[in-house]
Scaffold this active site. Sequence first.
Site, PDB file in Angstrom:
ATOM      1  CB  ALA A  94      -0.943  -0.018   1.190  1.00 41.39           C
ATOM      2  CB  SER A 128       3.805   2.842  -4.760  1.00 36.43           C
ATOM      3  OG  SER A 128       3.922   1.756  -5.634  1.00 36.43           O
ATOM      4  CB  ILE A 160      -3.077  -1.190  -7.709  1.00 43.96           C
ATOM      5  CG1 ILE A 160      -2.852  -1.009  -9.220  1.00 43.96           C
ATOM      6  CG2 ILE A 160      -4.429  -1.835  -7.454  1.00 43.96           C
ATOM      7  CD1 ILE A 160      -2.571  -2.305  -9.962  1.00 43.96           C
ATOM      8  CG  ASN A 204      -1.871  -4.253  -4.101  1.00 44.37           C
ATOM      9  OD1 ASN A 204      -2.386  -4.134  -5.208  1.00 44.37           O
ATOM     10  ND2 ASN A 204      -0.894  -3.449  -3.690  1.00 44.37           N
ATOM     11  CE1 TYR A 255      13.818 -15.292 -12.516  1.00 49.57           C
ATOM     12  CE2 TYR A 255      15.075 -13.655 -13.747  1.00 49.57           C
ATOM     13  CZ  TYR A 255      14.035 -13.976 -12.876  1.00 49.57           C
ATOM     14  OH  TYR A 255      13.232 -12.982 -12.383  1.00 49.57           O
TER      15      TYR A 255
HETATM   16  N1  LIG Z   1       0.297  -2.253 -12.876  1.00 43.29           N
HETATM   17  C1  LIG Z   1      -0.152  -3.200 -13.683  1.00 43.29           C
HETATM   18  O1  LIG Z   1      -0.280  -3.005 -14.910  1.00 43.29           O
HETATM   19  C2  LIG Z   1      -0.532  -4.546 -13.132  1.00 43.29           C
HETATM   20  C3  LIG Z   1      -1.048  -5.502 -14.015  1.00 43.29           C
HETATM   21  C4  LIG Z   1      -1.388  -6.756 -13.535  1.00 43.29           C
HETATM   22  C5  LIG Z   1      -1.204  -7.047 -12.192  1.00 43.29           C
HETATM   23  N2  LIG Z   1      -0.689  -6.120 -11.346  1.00 43.29           N
HETATM   24  C6  LIG Z   1      -0.486  -6.493  -9.931  1.00 43.29           C
HETATM   25  O2  LIG Z   1      -0.976  -5.477  -9.084  1.00 43.29           O
HETATM   26  C7  LIG Z   1      -0.238  -5.469  -7.856  1.00 43.29           C
HETATM   27  C8  LIG Z   1       0.133  -4.044  -7.497  1.00 43.29           C
HETATM   28  O3  LIG Z   1       1.020  -3.550  -8.483  1.00 43.29           O
HETATM   29  P1  LIG Z   1       1.234  -1.997  -8.808  1.00 43.29           P
HETATM   30  O4  LIG Z   1       1.053  -1.853 -10.261  1.00 43.29           O
HETATM   31  O5  LIG Z   1       0.473  -1.153  -7.879  1.00 43.29           O
HETATM   32  O6  LIG Z   1       2.811  -1.893  -8.506  1.00 43.29           O
HETATM   33  P2  LIG Z   1       3.661  -0.903  -7.591  1.00 43.29           P
HETATM   34  O7  LIG Z   1       3.189   0.505  -7.743  1.00 43.29           O
HETATM   35  O8  LIG Z   1       5.084  -1.209  -7.885  1.00 43.29           O
HETATM   36  O9  LIG Z   1       3.282  -1.386  -6.123  1.00 43.29           O
HETATM   37  C9  LIG Z   1       3.762  -2.594  -5.625  1.00 43.29           C
HETATM   38  C10 LIG Z   1       3.760  -2.523  -4.121  1.00 43.29           C
HETATM   39  O10 LIG Z   1       4.331  -3.742  -3.619  1.00 43.29           O
HETATM   40  C11 LIG Z   1       5.347  -3.397  -2.680  1.00 43.29           C
HETATM   41  N3  LIG Z   1       6.368  -4.415  -2.575  1.00 43.29           N
HETATM   42  C12 LIG Z   1       7.200  -4.865  -3.539  1.00 43.29           C
HETATM   43  N4  LIG Z   1       8.033  -5.770  -3.017  1.00 43.29           N
HETATM   44  C13 LIG Z   1       7.729  -5.891  -1.706  1.00 43.29           C
HETATM   45  C14 LIG Z   1       8.260  -6.651  -0.633  1.00 43.29           C
HETATM   46  N5  LIG Z   1       9.301  -7.469  -0.786  1.00 43.29           N
HETATM   47  N6  LIG Z   1       7.707  -6.522   0.594  1.00 43.29           N
HETATM   48  C15 LIG Z   1       6.667  -5.689   0.777  1.00 43.29           C
HETATM   49  N7  LIG Z   1       6.131  -4.923  -0.187  1.00 43.29           N
HETATM   50  C16 LIG Z   1       6.667  -5.031  -1.413  1.00 43.29           C
HETATM   51  C17 LIG Z   1       5.907  -2.098  -3.227  1.00 43.29           C
HETATM   52  O11 LIG Z   1       6.703  -1.460  -2.236  1.00 43.29           O
HETATM   53  P3  LIG Z   1       7.893  -0.439  -2.668  1.00 43.29           P
HETATM   54  O12 LIG Z   1       7.180   0.842  -2.964  1.00 43.29           O
HETATM   55  O13 LIG Z   1       8.759  -0.388  -1.462  1.00 43.29           O
HETATM   56  O14 LIG Z   1       8.565  -1.044  -3.854  1.00 43.29           O
HETATM   57  C18 LIG Z   1       4.623  -1.383  -3.567  1.00 43.29           C
HETATM   58  O15 LIG Z   1       4.014  -0.867  -2.410  1.00 43.29           O
HETATM   59  C19 LIG Z   1       0.931  -6.409  -8.067  1.00 43.29           C
HETATM   60  O16 LIG Z   1       0.665  -7.633  -7.421  1.00 43.29           O
HETATM   61  C20 LIG Z   1       0.977  -6.619  -9.575  1.00 43.29           C
HETATM   62  O17 LIG Z   1       1.496  -7.880  -9.941  1.00 43.29           O
HETATM   63  C21 LIG Z   1      -0.363  -4.869 -11.785  1.00 43.29           C
END
Ligand SMILES: NC(=O)c1ccc[n+]([C@@H]2O[C@H](COP(=O)([O-])OP(=O)(O)OC[C@H]3O[C@@H](n4cnc5c(N)ncnc54)[C@H](OP(=O)(O)O)[C@@H]3O)[C@@H](O)[C@H]2O)c1
Length: 333
Positions: free
Chosen positions: A31, A33, A35, A109, A184
């Site tokens: 939460a 950043s 979504i 999330n 990978y």
């Molecule tokens: N954006 C898209 O187009 C899209 C599409 C399909 C699915 N999704 C899914 O939607 C979800 C949210 O993504 P988003 O687009 O909002 O991405 P985002 O802005 O990068 O947000 C991801 C969040 O996860 C946190 N995070 C990452 N690694 C972590 C860890 N090791 N421990 C705790 N928190 C961690 C991040 O923290 P930091 O700020 O510290 O990095 C951030 O708060 C994800 O599961 C993603 O797979 C997104």
Amino acid sequence: MSSKQFNAKSTAMEVIEGHNLTGYEIIVTGASSGIGVETARALAKAGARVVLAARDMNKLKQVADDLKKTTGNNKIEIEKLELDSLESVNEFVKRYLAKNRPLNILINNAGVMGCPLSHTKDGFELQFGTNHIGHFALTLGLIPALKRAAESNSRKSRVINLTSLGHTLSDVDLKDPNFKNRAYDPWISYGQSKTANILFSVALTNLYSCQGIFSNAVHPGGIVTDLQRHMSHEEKLRLGVIDKDGNYKPGFKTIEQGASTSVWAAVAVELEGKGGMYLENCGYSKLQGSNFEAFQSQSGHLSYAIDEKRALELWNLSLELIKIKYNSNLFFD
Ligand SMILES: NC(=O)c1ccc[n+]([C@@H]2O[C@H](COP(=O)([O-])OP(=O)(O)OC[C@H]3O[C@@H](n4cnc5c(N)ncnc54)[C@H](OP(=O)(O)O)[C@@H]3O)[C@@H](O)[C@H]2O)c1
């Protein structure tokens, strides 16, 4: 609470309108950043107490201040959670359970995407370890609070796992989830982790619905966020994310639209007592015959992601992995 029709363009605030979540206890991971922020904002607007969980406390504090200001809800809390460390997950769970609170809704999330090969503190490949194993351990640890909420509320408890259309890139390799014996590939790894998120919803519902816990997986759509941080300009061009001038192609949602299906999964009346589904655009998703069809239509899910037998196999494997890597009884009460 009334149920309305929403679509791909609906925003989280539109979906939450008319819902009253006063007295609800909710956790949103990731939460800090994207979504997660807009998901938490909508849920806070409806009066719930929302715990914002992520790894960067400074970012979380800024988000919490903003949410309090924009929603008028002061019941916003922040908690450190590093999903790439089972010790941190365990500490988070211990702190939450010590408060003796129920947990009505858990939104798993947080996520990372397309990163170079690296590993969590416990040695899991980073995307599998963060996106799936971290959330798996977190959810298992919080089961007592989820159960308590279901017992004390007329509504069942809900666990929402964020997945992606990217799940069509790969099934879970149950023999080698951590890429020890295969090359990978950052996108196969992302796809595997996002398939794991769906299978986790299927198994969690199958095993815990009798105790009032239901889980669905949500694909939020394509949204420009920090998630794309590991993609180079060339990679974005190659994958058709941007045009040759560097502009994102049409079809991306705003972040407020991207949070709407998570919020719908959290509150929709028609989802009460339903789980194991893949949801998108504030609705049910269609089963596609191939990943080509899914990518063509930018929607739908593949059968391997909702396979109940494989869901249970992944559950058992995940249990083994966290048992081996983290010698604690907390997850197995
Ligand atoms: N954006 C898209 O187009 C899209 C599409 C399909 C699915 N999704 C899914 O939607 C979800 C949210 O993504 P988003 O687009 O909002 O991405 P985002 O802005 O990068 O947000 C991801 C969040 O996860 C946190 N995070 C990452 N690694 C972590 C860890 N090791 N421990 C705790 N928190 C961690 C991040 O923290 P930091 O700020 O510290 O990095 C951030 O708060 C994800 O599961 C993603 O797979 C997104």
